[in-house]
Write a protein that holds these residues in place. Sequence first.
Motif, PDB file in Angstrom:
ATOM      1  N   GLN A   5       6.410   9.667 -25.917  1.00  0.00           N
ATOM      2  CA  GLN A   5       7.646   9.819 -24.518  1.00  0.00           C
ATOM      3  C   GLN A   5       8.365   8.143 -26.198  1.00  0.00           C
ATOM      4  N   THR A   6       7.266   7.310 -26.794  1.00  0.00           N
ATOM      5  CA  THR A   6       7.391   7.437 -28.178  1.00  0.00           C
ATOM      6  C   THR A   6       8.821   8.126 -28.582  1.00  0.00           C
ATOM      7  N   ILE A   7       8.476   9.207 -29.589  1.00  0.00           N
ATOM      8  CA  ILE A   7       9.227  10.806 -29.644  1.00  0.00           C
ATOM      9  C   ILE A   7      10.377  10.482 -28.851  1.00  0.00           C
ATOM     10  N   LEU A  51      14.430   0.016 -30.917  1.00  0.00           N
ATOM     11  CA  LEU A  51      12.863  -0.964 -30.960  1.00  0.00           C
ATOM     12  C   LEU A  51      12.125   0.026 -30.297  1.00  0.00           C
ATOM     13  N   SER A  52      12.728   0.979 -29.955  1.00  0.00           N
ATOM     14  CA  SER A  52      11.677   1.963 -29.640  1.00  0.00           C
ATOM     15  C   SER A  52      10.208   2.492 -30.349  1.00  0.00           C
ATOM     16  N   PHE A  53      10.762   2.973 -31.608  1.00  0.00           N
ATOM     17  CA  PHE A  53       9.757   3.451 -32.359  1.00  0.00           C
ATOM     18  C   PHE A  53       9.072   2.505 -32.972  1.00  0.00           C
ATOM     19  N   GLY A  54       7.432   3.277 -33.226  1.00  0.00           N
ATOM     20  CA  GLY A  54       7.150   2.312 -34.200  1.00  0.00           C
ATOM     21  C   GLY A  54       6.636   2.809 -35.708  1.00  0.00           C
ATOM     22  N   GLU A  55       7.881   1.551 -36.483  1.00  0.00           N
ATOM     23  CA  GLU A  55       7.835   2.363 -37.647  1.00  0.00           C
ATOM     24  C   GLU A  55       8.600   1.195 -38.878  1.00  0.00           C
ATOM     25  N   ALA A  82      -2.647  10.461 -39.588  1.00  0.00           N
ATOM     26  CA  ALA A  82      -3.757  10.051 -38.753  1.00  0.00           C
ATOM     27  C   ALA A  82      -3.714  10.430 -37.013  1.00  0.00           C
ATOM     28  N   LYS A  83      -2.151  10.996 -36.508  1.00  0.00           N
ATOM     29  CA  LYS A  83      -2.086  11.900 -35.417  1.00  0.00           C
ATOM     30  C   LYS A  83      -2.813  12.403 -36.104  1.00  0.00           C
ATOM     31  N   GLN A  84      -2.976  12.878 -36.957  1.00  0.00           N
ATOM     32  CA  GLN A  84      -3.877  14.918 -36.662  1.00  0.00           C
ATOM     33  C   GLN A  84      -5.199  14.017 -37.139  1.00  0.00           C
TER      34      GLN A  84
END
Length: 396
Positions: A14-16, A35-39, A99-101
């Motif tokens: 959902q973030t993507i 303001l959706s993406f954590g970047e 870190a996701k992988q």
Amino acid sequence: MTLAQRIHHLAESQTIKMAKMGRELAAKGIDIINLSFGEPDFNTPEYIKNAAKQALDENYTFYTPVAGYPELRKAIAGKLKRENNLAYDFDQIVVSTGAKQALANAILCLVNPGDEVIIPTPYWVSYSEMVKLAEGVSVFIDTTVEQNFKITAAQLEAAITPKTKAFFFSSPCNPTGSVYSREELAELVKVFEKYPEIYIISDEIYEHINFGEKHESIAQFPSVKERVVVVNGFSKAYAMTGWRIGYLAANKEVAQACDKIQGQFTSATCSITQRAGIAACEGGLESVLKMKEAFLKRRNLVYELLKNIPGIKSNLPSGAFYFFPDVSAYFGKAHQGVVIKNALDLSLYLLNEAHVAIVSGEAFGDPKSIRISYAASEEKLKEALYRIKLALAKLT
Ligand code: PMP
Ligand code: GLU
């Protein structure tokens, strides 16, 4: 049915998705504040970019060892010792494509079909889906804004069953910004000491975006260290989201298993990125601290602005760069025929009415809340919160 069952059962990130919807509207010329993406909105520090340029010139363009260049793994082991007082040999470190992988590797290497993985809610969107891919079962522990979204030792113990294989959490937490103190971790450790077969996957990617006490890792407790998988990365601290580099540190058996699985999936992350990673590890924390100061100012700004919006209930996050306010006071209200039944409706309403993209709390296991990333300039944040306030005021 053409596609495998597992893809039908998997939720889209959902973030993507929200970031994509925001970008699509922006491409149509609509003034969207995303303001959706954590970047982090900062550029990668120059010394890191220079190391990548040099890597290209020096022809670091071949396949690397699956777990990463030994120099990089040694540099990461050095970082873990220096900053976290954690001793790991370099062959206990596996570098991955984000870190996701690293998290996915750990889950796939540890979880058998039917195994239970305890996840405190709210949790980062991908945790439950990774468990699903491993055919494990997520067991959620609910928390509330009143308890600052942190579980107690009693809640942990009540969730443990003979099938529990792992505990999976982040501190600082995405999406709530909550940070476990050493004392709070010590309470959880006392429970884990009674259940020596349970692994702990500790996602510490927001370690440096922490405004309170010094970051503490649960791996610092010798009684559990052997079964903690520490996951960290460069995306957040060094503003390197697009470079795709993260890592885990674990006992040798788990590290070798992650190396094996990664050898079949991606071989290794990018060689040039890895050289940049060495520079990041060895370049000190000056740029990291500067970005942290900016995030702290923004956190304080957004907290003040949120306080002025009726019906919004928020904690003061101690870390990461998100607010996760309870917005359930708006459920059941409507504007021009659009009825807000839940947080997903509210996030779509804010996108269409306020042109601000945020993420609904459902994806994080909390349907009463929305996630607002404050990794944006103060000017944009002020404008976004103003627009949100106006749009919410229209709901009656
Ligand atoms: N863990 C958490 C809690 C996150 O928010 C993210 C988002 N980037 C990740 C892991 C993955 O980070 P990356 O793959 O970019 O290193
Ligand atoms: N971790 C970030 C977020 O929570 C980036 C998106 C993602 O990796 O899913 O928004």
